[in-house]
Design an enzyme around this catalytic site. Sequence first.
Site, PDB file in Angstrom:
ATOM      1  N   ASP A 105     -10.226 -14.525  35.716  1.00  0.00           N
ATOM      2  CA  ASP A 105     -10.528 -13.870  34.013  1.00  0.00           C
ATOM      3  C   ASP A 105     -10.067 -15.012  33.386  1.00  0.00           C
ATOM      4  OD1 ASP A 105     -12.493 -11.947  32.608  1.00  0.00           O
ATOM      5  OD2 ASP A 105     -10.244 -11.472  31.732  1.00  0.00           O
ATOM      6  N   HIS A 272     -16.666  -8.210  38.775  1.00  0.00           N
ATOM      7  CA  HIS A 272     -16.201  -8.942  38.502  1.00  0.00           C
ATOM      8  C   HIS A 272     -14.571  -8.491  39.270  1.00  0.00           C
ATOM      9  CE1 HIS A 272     -13.994 -11.663  34.969  1.00  0.00           C
ATOM     10  NE2 HIS A 272     -13.695 -10.863  34.927  1.00  0.00           N
TER      11      HIS A 272
END
Length: 294
Positions: A105, A272
Amino acid sequence: MLGAPFRYQRVEVDGVGINAAVAGTGPPLLLLHGYPQTHLIWRHVAPVLAAHHTVVLTDLRGYGDSDKPAPDPGDVRYSKRAMARDQFGVMHELGFDRFTVIGHDRGARVAHRLALDHADAVAAVALLDIVPTRHLLNHVTRAMSLGYFHWFFLAAGDIPERLLAGNMDFWVRAMIERLLAPGTTIEPEVMADYIRCMSSPAAIAATTADYRAATTTDLADDDAGMAAGAKLRCPTLVLWGEKSFVGRNYAPLEVWSGYSENVRGTALPCGHFLPEEAPSPTAGLLLSFVDETW
């Protein structure tokens, strides 16, 4: 907090204190987290890696228990270039002149910049569940604007700072839970620590500055680099969740081939948060990649 064998220390880099946890011996690995989390995202993966390598986990500036300098005009203090300089400095202070960097991320965006700006120090880079900032912002679609709405909300001046201060517990839970694959959860004590670290006014100011920087100084740096022909020269591993926004909306290897001279990668059966949702396959792929590139 991680337990043994990890030991915590504070590393000062140009006046900014970076929280770090270190364990293991052998070739060094630097692991970087994303939003709205801390180094604890690696809690299941790091011990596996530390059995074979020296593992350094840090909190990015503005996050976790690292320092949170007040944002400056233009948010240069929270550019990925500044955040990458912190992490390069941490590894230098710990005695590592060459290392592999692994980021998820926001941490993957810092890792990307670190591998560009300090290419001689980065042996290899692994980027988890992102496409480059430049590609993302130059290909805004309806799906992207809804799936990544927080990119634009958090970059909206002082508005998010005022709103987030009222209910950070809800915000952190919502930001994490909406990106998890169905049926996946985060341990309550870990979620509580993520909320703790995001709740101070300094953390809110810093992390919104991080997102403002993405749309301004980071994008300008990336555009300038691409215009000059800059690409990642080191071996690059790209991993993504097949159920994540990245996995459902991009062709990650195709996109990254425009930014790296040597890229490989694959999807994992998760959302994610690869290190939390699929720690065993994530650790296995990272170990294989690091062992091959070292």
